[in-house]
Design an enzyme around this catalytic site. Sequence first.
Site, mmCIF file in Angstrom:
data_model
loop_
_atom_site.group_PDB
_atom_site.id
_atom_site.type_symbol
_atom_site.label_atom_id
_atom_site.label_comp_id
_atom_site.label_asym_id
_atom_site.label_seq_id
_atom_site.Cartn_x
_atom_site.Cartn_y
_atom_site.Cartn_z
ATOM 1 N N ASN A 127 0.845 -1.190 0.000
ATOM 2 C CA ASN A 127 0.000 0.000 0.000
ATOM 3 C C ASN A 127 0.881 1.240 0.000
ATOM 4 O O ASN A 127 2.109 1.134 0.044
ATOM 5 C CB ASN A 127 -0.979 -0.023 1.178
ATOM 6 C CG ASN A 127 -0.271 -0.036 2.510
ATOM 7 O OD1 ASN A 127 0.408 0.913 2.874
ATOM 8 N ND2 ASN A 127 -0.393 -1.147 3.246
ATOM 9 N N LYS A 176 -11.911 -2.533 18.417
ATOM 10 C CA LYS A 176 -10.550 -2.970 18.777
ATOM 11 C C LYS A 176 -10.222 -2.653 20.241
ATOM 12 O O LYS A 176 -9.092 -2.822 20.667
ATOM 13 C CB LYS A 176 -9.533 -2.336 17.826
ATOM 14 C CG LYS A 176 -9.802 -2.684 16.354
ATOM 15 C CD LYS A 176 -8.711 -2.221 15.407
ATOM 16 C CE LYS A 176 -9.233 -2.289 13.964
ATOM 17 N NZ LYS A 176 -8.207 -2.599 12.975
ATOM 18 N N LYS A 236 -14.034 1.602 14.816
ATOM 19 C CA LYS A 236 -12.768 0.875 15.008
ATOM 20 C C LYS A 236 -12.293 0.991 16.457
ATOM 21 O O LYS A 236 -11.775 0.034 17.033
ATOM 22 C CB LYS A 236 -11.682 1.418 14.063
ATOM 23 C CG LYS A 236 -11.892 0.967 12.620
ATOM 24 C CD LYS A 236 -10.900 1.594 11.654
ATOM 25 C CE LYS A 236 -11.355 1.318 10.216
ATOM 26 N NZ LYS A 236 -10.557 1.979 9.205
ATOM 27 N N ASP A 277 -4.646 -5.997 5.098
ATOM 28 C CA ASP A 277 -5.715 -6.819 5.683
ATOM 29 C C ASP A 277 -5.664 -8.256 5.167
ATOM 30 O O ASP A 277 -6.125 -9.177 5.834
ATOM 31 C CB ASP A 277 -7.078 -6.205 5.351
ATOM 32 C CG ASP A 277 -7.309 -4.916 6.125
ATOM 33 O OD1 ASP A 277 -6.821 -4.832 7.270
ATOM 34 O OD2 ASP A 277 -7.962 -3.999 5.592
ATOM 35 N N LYS A 333 9.405 -17.572 -9.612
ATOM 36 C CA LYS A 333 8.623 -16.508 -10.248
ATOM 37 C C LYS A 333 7.414 -17.107 -10.984
ATOM 38 O O LYS A 333 7.570 -18.053 -11.756
ATOM 39 C CB LYS A 333 9.522 -15.751 -11.235
ATOM 40 C CG LYS A 333 8.857 -14.542 -11.823
ATOM 41 C CD LYS A 333 9.767 -13.828 -12.808
ATOM 42 C CE LYS A 333 8.986 -12.743 -13.514
ATOM 43 N NZ LYS A 333 9.589 -12.342 -14.774
ATOM 44 N N PHE A 363 -4.833 4.165 14.395
ATOM 45 C CA PHE A 363 -5.010 5.152 13.343
ATOM 46 C C PHE A 363 -6.115 4.644 12.432
ATOM 47 O O PHE A 363 -6.295 3.438 12.297
ATOM 48 C CB PHE A 363 -3.720 5.324 12.529
ATOM 49 C CG PHE A 363 -2.820 6.398 13.071
ATOM 50 C CD1 PHE A 363 -2.131 6.203 14.255
ATOM 51 C CD2 PHE A 363 -2.683 7.607 12.408
ATOM 52 C CE1 PHE A 363 -1.310 7.191 14.775
ATOM 53 C CE2 PHE A 363 -1.864 8.608 12.914
ATOM 54 C CZ PHE A 363 -1.183 8.399 14.099
HETATM 55 N N1 CTP Z 1 -4.545 -2.693 12.068
HETATM 56 C C1 CTP Z 1 -3.932 -3.791 12.619
HETATM 57 N N2 CTP Z 1 -3.965 -4.993 11.965
HETATM 58 C C2 CTP Z 1 -4.619 -5.123 10.790
HETATM 59 C C3 CTP Z 1 -5.275 -4.006 10.221
HETATM 60 C C4 CTP Z 1 -5.221 -2.790 10.891
HETATM 61 O O1 CTP Z 1 -3.341 -3.679 13.690
HETATM 62 N N3 CTP Z 1 -4.625 -6.290 10.180
HETATM 63 C C5 CTP Z 1 -4.515 -1.413 12.798
HETATM 64 C C6 CTP Z 1 -3.870 -0.273 12.031
HETATM 65 O O2 CTP Z 1 -2.494 -0.170 12.308
HETATM 66 C C7 CTP Z 1 -4.630 0.942 12.542
HETATM 67 C C8 CTP Z 1 -6.006 0.398 12.870
HETATM 68 O O3 CTP Z 1 -5.839 -1.027 13.023
HETATM 69 O O4 CTP Z 1 -4.077 1.459 13.721
HETATM 70 C C9 CTP Z 1 -7.051 0.665 11.831
HETATM 71 O O5 CTP Z 1 -6.564 0.249 10.579
HETATM 72 P P1 CTP Z 1 -7.379 0.486 9.242
HETATM 73 O O6 CTP Z 1 -6.619 -0.098 8.094
HETATM 74 O O7 CTP Z 1 -7.819 1.920 9.173
HETATM 75 O O8 CTP Z 1 -8.686 -0.362 9.532
HETATM 76 P P2 CTP Z 1 -9.067 -1.832 9.343
HETATM 77 O O9 CTP Z 1 -9.356 -2.373 10.708
HETATM 78 O O10 CTP Z 1 -8.048 -2.568 8.531
HETATM 79 O O11 CTP Z 1 -10.433 -1.677 8.559
HETATM 80 P P3 CTP Z 1 -10.702 -1.246 7.026
HETATM 81 O O12 CTP Z 1 -9.448 -1.628 6.240
HETATM 82 O O13 CTP Z 1 -11.891 -2.050 6.650
HETATM 83 O O14 CTP Z 1 -10.969 0.230 7.028
#
Ligand code: CTP
Length: 404
Positions: A211, A343, A339, A280, A290, A325
């Site tokens: 990303n 969490k 969130k 995710d 490869k 975040f």
């Molecule tokens: N985070 C995490 N582990 C994951 C995904 C996210 O610890 N697998 C943490 C990120 O570091 C951030 C927070 O969760 O502090 C929110 O991450 P974000 O990507 O905004 O949210 P998601 O929970 O992944 O939800 P979505 O992608 O559906 O918005």
Amino acid sequence: MISPLANKEVLLGVTGGIAAYKSAEVVRLFREKGASVTVVMTESAARFVTPLTFSALSGRPARTNLFDGYDAAISHIELSAKADIFVVAPATANLIGKAASGIADDLLSTTLLAVKCPVLIAPAMNCRMYDSPAVKRNIETLRGFGYGFAGPDEGPMACGEYGWGRMSAPSAVAEAAEAMLAHAGQFAGKTVLVTAGPTLEDMDPVRFIGNRSSGRMGYAVAREAARRGARVVLVSGPVSLVPPAGVELVSVRSALEMEAAVNAAAKDADAVIMAAAVSDYRPETVSHTKIKKGADETTVRLVKNPDILAGLGKRKRPGQLLVGFAAETDDQEKNAKAKLKAKRLDLIAANPVGGETGFGGDLNRLRLYGRAGHLLDTGVVTKAEAARALLDVIFDAMQGLSLK
Ligand code: CTP
């Protein structure tokens, strides 16, 4: 209100630029705020303003020469040992370049290399010099060392040009020094775990899913926490940034690696700040060779990565502060609050992605929410400023002050 400069030992480095005259006022302001000031000048600075001016204003002999005085052999070490803050104003491109490379060839640069106290740099140079790739890289390196910066400002130059490069006003330099000292030691004895950057999920030896996270926000938070005296463990995905001085860097690549590193470090952490953009999903299988081009269409099967932060939320120790975040393109408040709850966080920083803020750039806008709702909106600020605002709130929370 007592100034954070009161009863402090300030080393003021003055280098050779036309702005050196402004430093006379900086000395006066520091003394007015109760600091003791020792001025160290380069030889070229002494051609712009005489050492006598600085000696008279500081009430101490202004130092210019590495070899003056009876204890010359150790004078730069002595000077550096007793300073509470080292301010270099004005700082020329030459001084900034030397500091970034560790060059020590006069009293000022040797002393700068030896100090352990916070360092504040007020650059002053022609706008085209300030814009040069070398100066930009050197400033970035010094930021990485944890140095603070005051300015430069935009305006007319002594040479008649107009642009960025003027030394900040003496009052702004004094305020920046006060801000650095006010927070020094705030997190002493605390361990802060910060995550930053993206995670990269490999498909084969050449391809991955990633990303756009640059890691800048997390690095700014880690740098600021270290500056405020915390022991900082920075778990970072792959980024191209200089690690902040004094942090324990743990480099990882994938979400699973980040999870292992975070879980290990979280055991001792008083606060965990998850600024990383964790993938995710990851490819279900990683090919060791490869993957060759074949059919016109192909499918990569993805499996879910663990939610690292949610895992920490479930195992949270009493007194441990969890900060997430939420990078959102839309419905920021609703998504961030959801969130926070899901969490089991204490605090969440929603930041918009797209436009001038978010991934990659130097600007961000944080909207902070606690369990009881909205706490703060930083507006669009630099990531360093956003980090300061976030740590102010975290400090209050760790003091047991309520998160309204
Ligand atoms: N985070 C995490 N582990 C994951 C995904 C996210 O610890 N697998 C943490 C990120 O570091 C951030 C927070 O969760 O502090 C929110 O991450 P974000 O990507 O905004 O949210 P998601 O929970 O992944 O939800 P979505 O992608 O559906 O918005």
